[in-house]
Design a protein around this motif. Structure first.
Motif, PDB file in Angstrom:
ATOM      1  N   LEU A 152       0.823  -1.202   0.000  1.00  0.00           N
ATOM      2  CA  LEU A 152       0.000   0.000   0.000  1.00  0.00           C
ATOM      3  C   LEU A 152       0.862   1.259   0.000  1.00  0.00           C
ATOM      4  O   LEU A 152       0.571   2.224  -0.712  1.00  0.00           O
ATOM      5  CB  LEU A 152      -0.923   0.003   1.220  1.00  0.00           C
ATOM      6  CG  LEU A 152      -2.053  -1.024   1.218  1.00  0.00           C
ATOM      7  CD1 LEU A 152      -2.759  -1.014   2.566  1.00  0.00           C
ATOM      8  CD2 LEU A 152      -3.044  -0.750   0.091  1.00  0.00           C
ATOM      9  N   TYR A 194       2.347   1.696  -3.511  1.00  0.00           N
ATOM     10  CA  TYR A 194       1.507   1.328  -4.646  1.00  0.00           C
ATOM     11  C   TYR A 194       1.518   2.426  -5.697  1.00  0.00           C
ATOM     12  O   TYR A 194       1.359   3.612  -5.381  1.00  0.00           O
ATOM     13  CB  TYR A 194       0.073   1.041  -4.199  1.00  0.00           C
ATOM     14  CG  TYR A 194      -0.621   0.079  -5.130  1.00  0.00           C
ATOM     15  CD1 TYR A 194      -0.158  -1.221  -5.260  1.00  0.00           C
ATOM     16  CD2 TYR A 194      -1.696   0.473  -5.909  1.00  0.00           C
ATOM     17  CE1 TYR A 194      -0.754  -2.115  -6.133  1.00  0.00           C
ATOM     18  CE2 TYR A 194      -2.307  -0.415  -6.778  1.00  0.00           C
ATOM     19  CZ  TYR A 194      -1.822  -1.714  -6.889  1.00  0.00           C
ATOM     20  OH  TYR A 194      -2.411  -2.591  -7.751  1.00  0.00           O
ATOM     21  N   ALA A 197      -9.587   4.309   0.712  1.00  0.00           N
ATOM     22  CA  ALA A 197     -10.181   3.487   1.767  1.00  0.00           C
ATOM     23  C   ALA A 197     -11.592   3.993   2.028  1.00  0.00           C
ATOM     24  O   ALA A 197     -11.792   5.181   2.305  1.00  0.00           O
ATOM     25  CB  ALA A 197      -9.341   3.565   3.038  1.00  0.00           C
ATOM     26  N   THR A 234      -5.024   4.832  -4.101  1.00  0.00           N
ATOM     27  CA  THR A 234      -5.863   3.921  -3.337  1.00  0.00           C
ATOM     28  C   THR A 234      -6.825   4.732  -2.466  1.00  0.00           C
ATOM     29  O   THR A 234      -6.461   5.771  -1.916  1.00  0.00           O
ATOM     30  CB  THR A 234      -5.009   3.014  -2.431  1.00  0.00           C
ATOM     31  OG1 THR A 234      -4.096   3.820  -1.669  1.00  0.00           O
ATOM     32  CG2 THR A 234      -4.212   2.024  -3.267  1.00  0.00           C
ATOM     33  N   CYS A 267      -3.591   4.189   2.735  1.00  0.00           N
ATOM     34  CA  CYS A 267      -4.227   4.539   1.468  1.00  0.00           C
ATOM     35  C   CYS A 267      -4.058   6.032   1.203  1.00  0.00           C
ATOM     36  O   CYS A 267      -3.790   6.821   2.106  1.00  0.00           O
ATOM     37  CB  CYS A 267      -5.713   4.166   1.495  1.00  0.00           C
ATOM     38  SG  CYS A 267      -6.026   2.384   1.409  1.00  0.00           S
ATOM     39  N   ASP A 268      -4.254   6.433  -0.039  1.00  0.00           N
ATOM     40  CA  ASP A 268      -4.053   7.831  -0.427  1.00  0.00           C
ATOM     41  C   ASP A 268      -5.214   8.730  -0.019  1.00  0.00           C
ATOM     42  O   ASP A 268      -5.020   9.895   0.326  1.00  0.00           O
ATOM     43  CB  ASP A 268      -3.855   7.925  -1.942  1.00  0.00           C
ATOM     44  CG  ASP A 268      -2.595   7.207  -2.400  1.00  0.00           C
ATOM     45  OD1 ASP A 268      -1.506   7.552  -1.896  1.00  0.00           O
ATOM     46  OD2 ASP A 268      -2.702   6.307  -3.251  1.00  0.00           O
ATOM     47  N   ARG A 277      -9.149   8.824   2.091  1.00  0.00           N
ATOM     48  CA  ARG A 277     -10.005   8.124   3.048  1.00  0.00           C
ATOM     49  C   ARG A 277     -11.388   8.768   3.073  1.00  0.00           C
ATOM     50  O   ARG A 277     -11.512   9.973   3.331  1.00  0.00           O
ATOM     51  CB  ARG A 277      -9.380   8.167   4.456  1.00  0.00           C
ATOM     52  CG  ARG A 277      -8.177   7.255   4.613  1.00  0.00           C
ATOM     53  CD  ARG A 277      -7.255   7.705   5.733  1.00  0.00           C
ATOM     54  NE  ARG A 277      -6.632   8.985   5.414  1.00  0.00           N
ATOM     55  CZ  ARG A 277      -5.607   9.117   4.564  1.00  0.00           C
ATOM     56  NH1 ARG A 277      -5.102   8.061   3.970  1.00  0.00           N
ATOM     57  NH2 ARG A 277      -5.109  10.308   4.305  1.00  0.00           N
TER      58      ARG A 277
END
Length: 256
Positions: free
Chosen positions: A93, A96, A102, A100, A119-120, A122
């Motif tokens: 993650l 990555y 979430a 991303t 993650c990038d 949220r």
């Protein structure tokens, strides 16, 4: 939709979706879940049909955190497998190449909160609660990238006390980026993902990389790095065609 032991995976309209799927444990994190997460994410790195990844639970919960049953290792080999699974799961993650998102709801605790932090972007439901209760067992959470997101003072409050906060407080300190309307968490996360996927995969990857790398550069280095990326995307035929199409569209409007 592909089904693994602990997650579900699907690709549609440029969006790769991973659903944590341990409903009997409220998606508590096991060795197998981290391994399945990596197994899904790795091939999507090179899959041009995936521009962005959404990681979700349900509208009621994301992850209750560490599955305490996992801690009852039968052998040292099982213990080492857990260490490897968590190390490579979070690393996947962190590094990555594609953005991303979430989509979190309800319990988002411990390692589940870590997944969201890695993650990038949220997005949260109004019922979400966040925290790192594992510190009360004596376990350490990841302080980074948490402190980059919320600042060191707020990171200290969360990681030293193990306190839990609601969605409103998480939004206030910057832990989450948006609170979705009740019952519209997945719709909201998918809407953001669709906006990202509507651009160009190459550009998305480069922007993600710049956001990650430029953070540690001095301003001049970051500027040069950004200009190199800008220059390079101009060589992408798909991007050149988009620019030509946009120019033609503007020309038609001007002549109307």
């Amino acid at each position: 939709m592909a089904k693994y032991g602990t997650v579900l995976a699907e690709v549609k309209d440029g969006i790769g979706t991973i659903t944590l799927n341990r409903p009997d444990k409220r998606n508590a994190l096991s060795t197998e879940l981290f391994e399945d997460l990596v197994e899904v994410l790795t091939p999507w790195r090179r899959d041009d049909s995936v521009a962005v990844v959404v990681i979700k639970g349900t509208e009621d919960y994301f992850s209750a955190g560490l599955d305490l049953d996992t801690m009852n290792w039968a052998t040292d080999a099982d213990r080492l497998r857990w260490y490897d699974a968590t190390y490579y799961g979070y690393l996947e993650l962190l590094e990555y190449p594609k953005p991303t998102i979430a989509a979190v709801a309800g319990h988002t605790f411990g390692g589940g909160c870590d997944i969201a932090v890695f993650c990038d972007i949220r997005v949260s439901s109004p019922n979400a609660r966040f925290g790192f209760p594992q510190v009360r067992f004596g376990l350490t959470p990841f302080v980074d990238p948490l402190q980059r997101i919320v600042g060191q003072s707020q990171a200290k409050l969360l990681t030293l006390t193990g306190r839990r906060i609601d969605a409103a407080e998480a939004l206030r300190i910057g832990l989450i980026d948006q609170i979705a309307e009740e019952g519209k968490l997945l719709e909201t996360a998918n809407g953001i993902a669709a906006e990202i996927a509507s651009t160009n995969v190459d550009t998305v990857v480069r922007c993600t990389e710049m956001l990650r790398r430029s953070w540690s550069m001095d301003p001049m280095a970051a500027y040069v790095y950004g200009h190199v990326q800008y220059r390079d995307v101009h060589w992408n035929p798909a991007i050149s065609q988009r620019m030509l199409d946009a120019r033609a569209k503007i020309g038609r409007r001007a002549g109307a």
